[in-house]
Design a protein around this motif. Structure first.
Motif, mmCIF file in Angstrom:
data_model
loop_
_atom_site.group_PDB
_atom_site.id
_atom_site.type_symbol
_atom_site.label_atom_id
_atom_site.label_comp_id
_atom_site.label_asym_id
_atom_site.label_seq_id
_atom_site.Cartn_x
_atom_site.Cartn_y
_atom_site.Cartn_z
ATOM 1 N N ALA A 152 -0.467 1.908 12.482
ATOM 2 C CA ALA A 152 -2.726 1.933 13.090
ATOM 3 C C ALA A 152 -3.208 0.485 12.599
ATOM 4 O O ALA A 152 -2.985 -0.106 12.966
ATOM 5 N N LEU A 153 -1.735 -0.129 11.798
ATOM 6 C CA LEU A 153 -2.086 -1.564 11.377
ATOM 7 C C LEU A 153 -0.749 -2.664 11.534
ATOM 8 O O LEU A 153 0.343 -1.837 11.716
ATOM 9 N N ALA A 154 -0.634 -3.611 11.992
ATOM 10 C CA ALA A 154 0.979 -4.351 11.957
ATOM 11 C C ALA A 154 1.810 -4.536 11.022
ATOM 12 O O ALA A 154 2.686 -4.429 10.259
ATOM 13 N N SER A 155 0.626 -5.139 9.840
ATOM 14 C CA SER A 155 1.102 -5.421 8.704
ATOM 15 C C SER A 155 -0.491 -5.378 7.810
ATOM 16 O O SER A 155 -1.521 -4.789 8.206
ATOM 17 N N ASN A 156 -0.256 -5.463 6.458
ATOM 18 C CA ASN A 156 -0.726 -4.931 5.112
ATOM 19 C C ASN A 156 -1.450 -5.923 4.582
ATOM 20 O O ASN A 156 -0.551 -6.674 3.720
ATOM 21 N N PRO A 157 -2.659 -6.429 5.292
ATOM 22 C CA PRO A 157 -3.291 -7.327 4.620
ATOM 23 C C PRO A 157 -4.122 -7.663 3.185
ATOM 24 O O PRO A 157 -4.561 -8.443 2.683
ATOM 25 N N VAL A 158 -3.641 -6.073 1.935
ATOM 26 C CA VAL A 158 -3.967 -6.321 1.281
ATOM 27 C C VAL A 158 -2.308 -7.591 -0.086
ATOM 28 O O VAL A 158 -2.892 -7.548 -0.767
ATOM 29 N N VAL A 159 -1.227 -7.436 1.006
ATOM 30 C CA VAL A 159 -0.100 -8.184 0.171
ATOM 31 C C VAL A 159 -0.123 -9.586 0.152
ATOM 32 O O VAL A 159 -0.889 -10.037 1.536
#
Length: 393
Positions: A152-159
């Protein structure tokens, strides 16, 4: 080549709020759009990232990106099989209090780093502690990691989000004399206070001790379990790092412990509440231990005030007394049940400061005998002598 993509377009919502949308063609060459960006910069960044994903064939469909973050948060906090009950309870509380109110109804595709940074700053401005913010961000990070694995996401924006720096409370260490002073005002809790101050067990580990865990002849305590209170119920599980350990028992504690547990079954608790049931940390801290500390403070000499303590300070005290008795880092690690010696050093680095002076003192005789001091002694003009090559006379 990345799919062609038009520049972000500004629009106004029904509430009069300015937002931006990105129109693009997906892998099936069908025209679609992504809406809801609060800033032009966020929309442009998403557009560029999306173009790269399309070029690499890793584009996330808009339908998947519309899944709500709340779904992944609930999934994350309900995965409890591999964590301790206290950790699960803490995650749930953190999610309900700090994470879900902001992110529950937000589509994951509309969560970006700018938004997460703004949320962290908002919590900080509200006076939320750095430790609580770290927990909240950890829950959101873990939840969105599930979104990534679910495509559902390509990458984790919290990282990579930078967090407010935590100010750690200084460890409180009692001297042997202060421990005795506290014990003298602890009433029926005297044995437990003494045990905690000289064994280094966590309160939950002491509360879970059974008579069978005591080997009084050998002077050993087997730490196999820990008890914690979760939502009003006592839950017993393994020690914090998941491993049992053997802890030395001070000689002066053996006879009192033998007398205290006399007549109990091997499965009986070593330390019990006033009515015979298991000890609860919150009750013991606020009632029994706090009363002992207040009494000790009231009876302390004017020139030697007694410090304000929490029960965990007795564990710190045990570490300090052990180091004073000659324990090294590895011994202290095993005694306290830390997963690694590096953790012990991180928590108790201040206890080993004097070791540095001892190392310097121990190096001195060998250095003196080697003649290195003479080689470095300045000449009359203040310059160091020119080193001689090996074999030079």
């Amino acid at each position: 080549m990345p799919a062609e993509m038009a520049p972000p377009k500004k629009y106004v919502t029904s509430k009069g709020e300015v937002r931006y949308e990105v129109r693009y063609r997906n892998l099936d060459n069908r025209s679609t759009r992504q809406r809801g960006f609060t800033t032009l910069k966020a929309a442009e960044k998403w557009a560029l990232d999306n173009a790269n994903r399309l070029a690499m064939g890793s584009h996330i469909p808009a339908s998947a990106q519309r899944k709500l973050a709340g779904h992944f948060v609930e999934t994350y906090i309900n995965r409890t099989a591999t964590i301790r009950p206290t950790t699960a309870a803490s995650r749930t509380s953190t999610a309900r209090t700090w994470v879900l109110p902001t992110w529950a109804n937000r589509p994951v595709g509309r969560i970006d780093q700018d938004g997460v940074k703004a949320w962290v700053e908002e919590l900080h401005q509200q006076g939320v502690s750095a430790a609580t913010i770290e927990k909240a961000v950890g829950v959101l990070r873990g939840s969105l990691a599930l979104a990534v694995s679910s495509k559902a996401l390509a990458s984790n924006p919290v990282v990579g989000i930078k967090l407010p720096e935590q100010v750690r409370r200084d460890n409180a260490y009692l001297t042997a004399e202060q421990v005795a002073h506290l014990v003298s005002h602890a009433g029926r809790q005297a044995l437990l206070v003494s045990f905690l101050a000289y064994s280094g067990l966590r309160f939950g580990e002491a509360a879970a001790l059974r008579v069978r865990d005591l080997d009084l002849d050998a002077g050993r305590v087997r730490v196999r379990a820990s008890v914690t209170e979760v939502k009003g119920k006592l839950v017993e599980g393994p020690p914090k790092n998941g491993k049992a350990r053997s802890v030395p028992l001070a000689h002066f504690l053996r006879a009192p412990l033998a007398s205290s547990v006399q007549g109990r079954s091997s499965d009986g608790l070593v330390f019990r509440a006033a009515r015979g049931g298991p000890l609860r940390a919150n009750t013991w801290r606020s009632r029994d231990f706090a009363a002992a500390v207040r009494a000790a403070q009231g009876a302390a000499p004017y020139d030697k005030p007694f410090p304000t303590l929490v029960p965990h300070d007795l564990r710190h005290t045990a570490a300090s007394l052990a180091v004073q008795a000659g324990a090294n880092v590895k011994v202290l690690q095993r005694m306290l049940g830390h997963a690694a010696a590096s953790m012990t050093l991180d928590v108790y680095a201040d206890l080993f400061d004097t070791d540095l002076d001892e190392v310097v003192a121990a190096l001195a005789p060998g250095a003196q005998a080697s003649g290195i001091a003479a080689l470095l002694r300045p000449a009359g003009n203040g310059e160091l002598p020119t080193p001689r090559a090996p074999g030079d006379s």
